[in-house]
Write a protein that holds these residues in place. Structure first.
Motif, PDB file in Angstrom:
ATOM      1  N   ASP A 147      -3.097 -11.615  -4.434  1.00 57.72           N
ATOM      2  CA  ASP A 147      -1.840 -11.234  -4.473  1.00 57.72           C
ATOM      3  C   ASP A 147      -1.208 -11.098  -5.704  1.00 57.72           C
ATOM      4  O   ASP A 147       0.156 -10.517  -6.002  1.00 57.72           O
ATOM      5  N   VAL A 148      -1.605 -11.724  -6.740  1.00 62.23           N
ATOM      6  CA  VAL A 148      -1.094 -11.405  -8.020  1.00 62.23           C
ATOM      7  C   VAL A 148      -2.428 -11.304  -8.904  1.00 62.23           C
ATOM      8  O   VAL A 148      -3.409 -12.056  -8.936  1.00 62.23           O
ATOM      9  N   GLN A 151       0.016 -11.371 -15.473  1.00 63.22           N
ATOM     10  CA  GLN A 151       1.507 -11.413 -15.872  1.00 63.22           C
ATOM     11  C   GLN A 151       1.852 -10.419 -17.006  1.00 63.22           C
ATOM     12  O   GLN A 151       1.038 -10.429 -17.926  1.00 63.22           O
ATOM     13  N   GLN A 166       5.228 -11.046 -12.955  1.00 63.45           N
ATOM     14  CA  GLN A 166       3.738 -11.056 -12.589  1.00 63.45           C
ATOM     15  C   GLN A 166       3.425  -9.669 -11.997  1.00 63.45           C
ATOM     16  O   GLN A 166       4.567  -8.928 -11.598  1.00 63.45           O
ATOM     17  N   TYR A 167       2.454  -9.219 -11.765  1.00 62.90           N
ATOM     18  CA  TYR A 167       2.058  -7.935 -11.282  1.00 62.90           C
ATOM     19  C   TYR A 167       0.880  -7.925 -10.248  1.00 62.90           C
ATOM     20  O   TYR A 167      -0.083  -8.642 -10.424  1.00 62.90           O
ATOM     21  N   LYS A 168       0.779  -6.764  -9.692  1.00 56.91           N
ATOM     22  CA  LYS A 168      -0.310  -6.721  -8.432  1.00 56.91           C
ATOM     23  C   LYS A 168      -0.685  -5.234  -8.424  1.00 56.91           C
ATOM     24  O   LYS A 168       0.320  -4.535  -8.483  1.00 56.91           O
ATOM     25  N   ARG A 179       8.087 -14.409 -11.482  1.00 60.89           N
ATOM     26  CA  ARG A 179       6.855 -15.493 -11.480  1.00 60.89           C
ATOM     27  C   ARG A 179       7.401 -16.496 -10.194  1.00 60.89           C
ATOM     28  O   ARG A 179       8.437 -16.704  -9.809  1.00 60.89           O
ATOM     29  N   SER A 182       5.485 -13.731  -5.021  1.00 55.31           N
ATOM     30  CA  SER A 182       4.610 -12.876  -4.886  1.00 55.31           C
ATOM     31  C   SER A 182       4.590 -13.081  -3.409  1.00 55.31           C
ATOM     32  O   SER A 182       5.072 -14.088  -2.647  1.00 55.31           O
TER      33      SER A 182
END
Length: 186
Positions: A147-148, A151, A166-168, A179, A182
């Motif tokens: 899911d992550v 960053q 954070q990113y997906k 952060r 998620s």
């Protein structure tokens, strides 16, 4: 030389042009030297001249705020340019694009804390010191998470505050979130 122009977008296909230059298939266009001649001479002046000519609007153009995108400045070092030559190139580009044309420069540079490439680290540190906005993208230090994916640390030169997101990565999109927020945590 492989470059194209489409409604204000000028694209220099560096890898193809480098291969053509190295294997002697490069033709000078209209008596102009190749922007990538630094491969044999270690001089980035021809590349800078290409950038300057490409971004300076003709009298009939009404460009407002051109943007110079340099996708991976580290490649110039890999192709034989010195760190000082690369920093001089960026400095002159900054003078033309930012000061004269009132535009912006976006540069991608790869860096690694464990890297032993001193020239690359010199370029990275200098760019960080002279940049107004820095985005530092990295994978998760804790390892894989479905899911992550990583960053992004974001900070501006005039403020000493670092914001971390954070990113997906999805099929055609990237989702950013604070952060710890998620979908896996919530």
């Amino acid at each position: 030389m492989m470059f194209s122009s489409l409604e204000g977008l000028v694209f220099l296909e560096g890898l193809k042009s480098c291969l053509d230059l190295l294997f002697g298939e490069q033709e000078e266009q209209l008596g102009q030297p190749s922007p990538l001649q630094f491969i044999s001479t270690s001089d980035l002046k021809a590349l800078f001249d290409f950038v300057q000519v490409s971004l300076t609007p003709a009298s009939s153009d009404s460009w407002k705020g051109p943007v110079l995108l340099v996708d991976d400045l580290s490649v110039l070092l890999s192709l034989g340019a010195t760190a000082v030559a690369v920093l001089d190139f960026i400095h002159y580009c900054r003078v033309v694009v930012c000061s004269q044309l009132k535009g912006n420069i976006v540069v991608l540079v790869h860096s690694n804390e464990d890297s032993e490439d001193e020239e690359n680290e010199l370029v990275v540190n200098s760019l960080c010191h002279h940049s107004d906005l820095i985005l530092w993208v990295e994978g998760l230090v804790t390892g894989f998470c479905k899911d992550v994916h990583g960053q992004v640390m974001h900070w501006r030169a005039w403020r000493d505050v670092v914001q971390t997101y954070q990113y997906k990565i999805q099929d055609k999109n990237v989702t950013f979130f604070a952060r710890g927020l998620s979908a896996a945590v919530l």
